[in-house]
Design a protein around this motif. Sequence first.
Motif, mmCIF file in Angstrom:
data_model
loop_
_atom_site.group_PDB
_atom_site.id
_atom_site.type_symbol
_atom_site.label_atom_id
_atom_site.label_comp_id
_atom_site.label_asym_id
_atom_site.label_seq_id
_atom_site.Cartn_x
_atom_site.Cartn_y
_atom_site.Cartn_z
ATOM 1 N N TYR A 48 -33.285 -30.021 65.073
ATOM 2 C CA TYR A 48 -32.814 -30.993 64.083
ATOM 3 C C TYR A 48 -31.361 -31.364 64.318
ATOM 4 O O TYR A 48 -30.529 -30.499 64.639
ATOM 5 C CB TYR A 48 -33.017 -30.467 62.659
ATOM 6 N N ILE A 83 -32.229 -15.706 64.389
ATOM 7 C CA ILE A 83 -33.312 -15.501 65.358
ATOM 8 C C ILE A 83 -33.843 -16.865 65.765
ATOM 9 O O ILE A 83 -34.122 -17.707 64.909
ATOM 10 C CB ILE A 83 -34.491 -14.696 64.738
ATOM 11 N N SER A 89 -36.645 -24.745 63.455
ATOM 12 C CA SER A 89 -36.486 -24.433 62.029
ATOM 13 C C SER A 89 -36.090 -25.683 61.249
ATOM 14 O O SER A 89 -35.100 -26.342 61.583
ATOM 15 C CB SER A 89 -35.403 -23.367 61.853
ATOM 16 N N VAL A 90 -36.865 -25.981 60.217
ATOM 17 C CA VAL A 90 -36.603 -27.168 59.414
ATOM 18 C C VAL A 90 -35.299 -26.984 58.637
ATOM 19 O O VAL A 90 -34.561 -27.932 58.381
ATOM 20 C CB VAL A 90 -37.808 -27.429 58.474
ATOM 21 N N CYS A 94 -32.041 -21.143 62.707
ATOM 22 C CA CYS A 94 -32.031 -20.519 64.034
ATOM 23 C C CYS A 94 -30.666 -20.528 64.694
ATOM 24 O O CYS A 94 -30.543 -20.156 65.862
ATOM 25 C CB CYS A 94 -33.066 -21.203 64.914
ATOM 26 N N GLY A 144 -49.535 -25.865 65.969
ATOM 27 C CA GLY A 144 -49.256 -27.007 65.099
ATOM 28 C C GLY A 144 -49.493 -28.338 65.783
ATOM 29 O O GLY A 144 -50.238 -28.417 66.755
ATOM 30 N N ASP A 145 -48.811 -29.374 65.279
ATOM 31 C CA ASP A 145 -49.056 -30.725 65.795
ATOM 32 C C ASP A 145 -48.101 -31.129 66.916
ATOM 33 O O ASP A 145 -48.219 -32.226 67.440
ATOM 34 C CB ASP A 145 -48.970 -31.753 64.655
ATOM 35 N N LEU A 154 -43.556 -20.526 64.195
ATOM 36 C CA LEU A 154 -44.788 -21.122 63.669
ATOM 37 C C LEU A 154 -45.783 -20.037 63.250
ATOM 38 O O LEU A 154 -46.341 -20.072 62.150
ATOM 39 C CB LEU A 154 -45.401 -22.057 64.713
ATOM 40 N N LEU A 156 -45.277 -16.812 62.527
ATOM 41 C CA LEU A 156 -44.837 -15.921 61.449
ATOM 42 C C LEU A 156 -44.920 -16.586 60.072
ATOM 43 O O LEU A 156 -45.008 -15.905 59.044
ATOM 44 C CB LEU A 156 -43.418 -15.425 61.723
ATOM 45 N N GLY A 206 -39.529 -14.562 59.344
ATOM 46 C CA GLY A 206 -38.700 -13.617 60.093
ATOM 47 C C GLY A 206 -38.056 -12.546 59.244
ATOM 48 O O GLY A 206 -37.095 -11.909 59.664
ATOM 49 N N GLY A 209 -38.620 -8.449 60.767
ATOM 50 C CA GLY A 209 -38.271 -7.969 62.093
ATOM 51 C C GLY A 209 -38.383 -9.094 63.096
ATOM 52 O O GLY A 209 -38.718 -10.233 62.748
ATOM 53 N N ARG A 363 -52.197 -33.898 55.234
ATOM 54 C CA ARG A 363 -53.081 -33.037 56.031
ATOM 55 C C ARG A 363 -54.153 -32.440 55.131
ATOM 56 O O ARG A 363 -53.854 -31.583 54.284
ATOM 57 C CB ARG A 363 -52.295 -31.884 56.654
HETATM 58 C C1 LIG Z 1 -41.371 -31.579 64.776
HETATM 59 C C2 LIG Z 1 -41.964 -30.417 64.024
HETATM 60 C C3 LIG Z 1 -43.329 -30.327 63.888
HETATM 61 C C4 LIG Z 1 -43.896 -29.244 63.213
HETATM 62 N N1 LIG Z 1 -45.259 -29.178 63.076
HETATM 63 C C5 LIG Z 1 -45.819 -28.099 62.499
HETATM 64 C C6 LIG Z 1 -47.220 -27.996 62.378
HETATM 65 O O1 LIG Z 1 -47.962 -28.877 62.772
HETATM 66 N N2 LIG Z 1 -47.743 -26.895 61.781
HETATM 67 C C7 LIG Z 1 -46.950 -25.900 61.308
HETATM 68 O O2 LIG Z 1 -47.486 -24.911 60.816
HETATM 69 N N3 LIG Z 1 -45.609 -25.986 61.378
HETATM 70 C C8 LIG Z 1 -45.024 -27.069 61.951
HETATM 71 N N4 LIG Z 1 -43.673 -27.171 61.993
HETATM 72 C C9 LIG Z 1 -42.855 -26.159 61.331
HETATM 73 C C10 LIG Z 1 -42.630 -24.993 62.272
HETATM 74 O O3 LIG Z 1 -43.755 -24.134 62.221
HETATM 75 C C11 LIG Z 1 -41.395 -24.200 61.822
HETATM 76 O O4 LIG Z 1 -40.273 -25.031 61.893
HETATM 77 C C12 LIG Z 1 -41.211 -22.965 62.686
HETATM 78 O O5 LIG Z 1 -40.299 -22.097 62.065
HETATM 79 C C13 LIG Z 1 -40.717 -23.326 64.053
HETATM 80 O O6 LIG Z 1 -40.770 -22.226 64.906
HETATM 81 P P1 LIG Z 1 -39.741 -22.140 66.119
HETATM 82 O O7 LIG Z 1 -39.949 -20.867 66.793
HETATM 83 O O8 LIG Z 1 -39.787 -23.405 66.913
HETATM 84 O O9 LIG Z 1 -38.384 -22.211 65.324
HETATM 85 P P2 LIG Z 1 -37.064 -21.297 65.257
HETATM 86 O O10 LIG Z 1 -36.070 -22.233 64.669
HETATM 87 O O11 LIG Z 1 -36.763 -20.688 66.563
HETATM 88 O O12 LIG Z 1 -37.445 -20.216 64.239
HETATM 89 C C14 LIG Z 1 -37.514 -20.512 62.865
HETATM 90 C C15 LIG Z 1 -37.286 -19.255 62.080
HETATM 91 O O13 LIG Z 1 -38.406 -18.399 62.254
HETATM 92 C C16 LIG Z 1 -37.978 -17.063 62.412
HETATM 93 N N5 LIG Z 1 -38.344 -16.642 63.769
HETATM 94 C C17 LIG Z 1 -38.591 -17.409 64.847
HETATM 95 N N6 LIG Z 1 -39.009 -16.665 65.867
HETATM 96 C C18 LIG Z 1 -39.012 -15.391 65.439
HETATM 97 C C19 LIG Z 1 -39.365 -14.161 66.034
HETATM 98 N N7 LIG Z 1 -39.785 -14.095 67.291
HETATM 99 N N8 LIG Z 1 -39.253 -13.035 65.293
HETATM 100 C C20 LIG Z 1 -38.827 -13.090 64.015
HETATM 101 N N9 LIG Z 1 -38.487 -14.228 63.409
HETATM 102 C C21 LIG Z 1 -38.590 -15.371 64.107
HETATM 103 C C22 LIG Z 1 -36.502 -17.045 62.176
HETATM 104 O O14 LIG Z 1 -36.255 -16.801 60.820
HETATM 105 C C23 LIG Z 1 -36.093 -18.451 62.530
HETATM 106 O O15 LIG Z 1 -34.937 -18.878 61.863
HETATM 107 C C24 LIG Z 1 -43.074 -28.243 62.650
HETATM 108 C C25 LIG Z 1 -41.681 -28.350 62.769
HETATM 109 C C26 LIG Z 1 -41.128 -29.419 63.453
HETATM 110 C C27 LIG Z 1 -39.640 -29.528 63.556
#
Ligand SMILES: Cc1cc2nc3c(=O)[nH]c(=O)nc-3n(C[C@H](O)[C@H](O)[C@H](O)COP(=O)(O)OP(=O)(O)OC[C@H]3O[C@@H](n4cnc5c(N)ncnc54)[C@H](O)[C@@H]3O)c2cc1C
Length: 474
Positions: A48, A83, A89-90, A94, A144-145, A154, A156, A206, A209, A363
């Motif tokens: 973002y 993490i 992360s919306v 992160c 996800g999408d 996603l 967790l 998250g 852990g 959805r």
């Molecule tokens: C463009 C877009 C499309 C999306 N589409 C979907 C969808 O279709 N379906 C859906 O369910 N969600 C969707 N999401 C939401 C998405 O699931 C969350 O934003 C999710 O947190 C992203 O995971 P990440 O690992 O990319 O993010 P990160 O920003 O890396 O992680 C988000 C948070 O999750 C925790 N985290 C991440 N990895 C770990 C780990 N290994 N161990 C512990 N904690 C951890 C931390 O608290 C971190 O701040 C979408 C988001 C975006 C921006």
Amino acid sequence: MVNKTNAQTQQQASNPITISIPELRSAFDGRVIAPGDPGYDEARTVFYGGIDRHPAVIIRVKDANDVSHVVSLARDTGLELAIRSGAHSVAGHCVTDGGIVLDLSDMRDLKINVEERTAWAEAGLTAGEFTTAANAYGLATGFGDTGSVGIGGLTLGGGVGYLVRKYGLTIDDLLAADVVTADGQLLHVDAETHLDLFWAIRGGGGNFGVATRFKFRLHEVDKIVGGMLFLPATPDVVASFIALAEAAPEELSTIANVMTAPPMPFIPAEYHGKLIVMAMLVYAGEVVAGERVIAPFRALAKPIADMVRPMRYPEVYPPEQEGYHPVAAGRTMFVDTIDRSVAEMILEHLRASTGFMAVAQLRVLGGAMARVPAEATAFAHRKSRIMVNLAALYNQPDEKMTHEAWVTDFASALQQDDSGAYVNFLGDEGEARVRAAYPGQTWERLLDLKSRYDPTNLFHLNQNISSAKEESGG
Ligand SMILES: Cc1cc2nc3c(=O)[nH]c(=O)nc-3n(C[C@H](O)[C@H](O)[C@H](O)COP(=O)(O)OP(=O)(O)OC[C@H]3O[C@@H](n4cnc5c(N)ncnc54)[C@H](O)[C@@H]3O)c2cc1C
């Protein structure tokens, strides 16, 4: 090699919040990226836009051992710990200002057991990478999408995607995980070992852990019938689309984006900037049956563009634009019904947005996801019928208040009986909204587990489940 624990203890004694980058570099197997390093700005950038934080250090961990040491480093120094897996992360959780980013994006190992139909996947993989690799065997787990979203965050939070009605949430296919807890221990969790923690990480984000790897169940999903279908956005089209999606067999999952048409080459210029329905459909079953099920959607109106076809499953994740960092005011919610009058109201609000793009993403849920008991996982919204994500995209930071007011007003107009929220789409919206993600007993149970597994709330940069101790002011 520097003894990590001694180095930290000495630093802590001299200054609790300074860290020695050279010592960290020799102490970690993974990459240590600090302010001033080439690549620092890129490494602190998240999906973002509008998030401009400067961590003291970013540690791209190499393995679970590194993860454990970063967790200990954060604990010992008192520096805030962020993490990061896929950085989508919306709420921008992160990345941190002045703290430590534990970045798992170099941990991308994937071991597929074709016979067993399972996969061990490291948390730094993206949904697209996993899906492409599994499709080589005609297998899939639902994410996800969007291909660039990390499987870490996603999974967790739950995971709602194109197979949600056929196979449930991502966590419904999670068989086990390895998790580093706040005390630095690496725990294997599954239905038999640390069952309580296994329950908590299936929706609790998250908070408990750092997940280093996941074991997923794989399904036979090779070819699907799917892709994008563009329709005119009228109240009848929107309401009928939802009615068809609800009545469709579970093989079909849909996402209807009622939105401002982007200037894409396959959308005729007369629609650019106007409201359209950009729908994503995935039928995970026989091609002939899929074409039959999708036909009524195509017949709702003369399609503006129709790109639905038999395809290999990973094709649902088209290449994404490099360097795309949208700034958005957003809100997530669940609703029970989208009839013609609700659809009309949705279109009115979208028209009133002054963002360069406004969207109501609809959805339809149900199917396999709804058959799992609410108490089986920390994601409890099993009976929610339709997930709605509202957003206005904008360019100028000083417009923020306007778009936030618009989305608040839109969400309150749309609010029906379901007051829940899906944790993975929450922004930085305060405690009441985190509570909305964890209704009733789920919250109590999560609080109890948080106080056991993370009593000092080391993992707080997330949709935070405050420990029972803090809640009672103790
Ligand atoms: C463009 C877009 C499309 C999306 N589409 C979907 C969808 O279709 N379906 C859906 O369910 N969600 C969707 N999401 C939401 C998405 O699931 C969350 O934003 C999710 O947190 C992203 O995971 P990440 O690992 O990319 O993010 P990160 O920003 O890396 O992680 C988000 C948070 O999750 C925790 N985290 C991440 N990895 C770990 C780990 N290994 N161990 C512990 N904690 C951890 C931390 O608290 C971190 O701040 C979408 C988001 C975006 C921006």
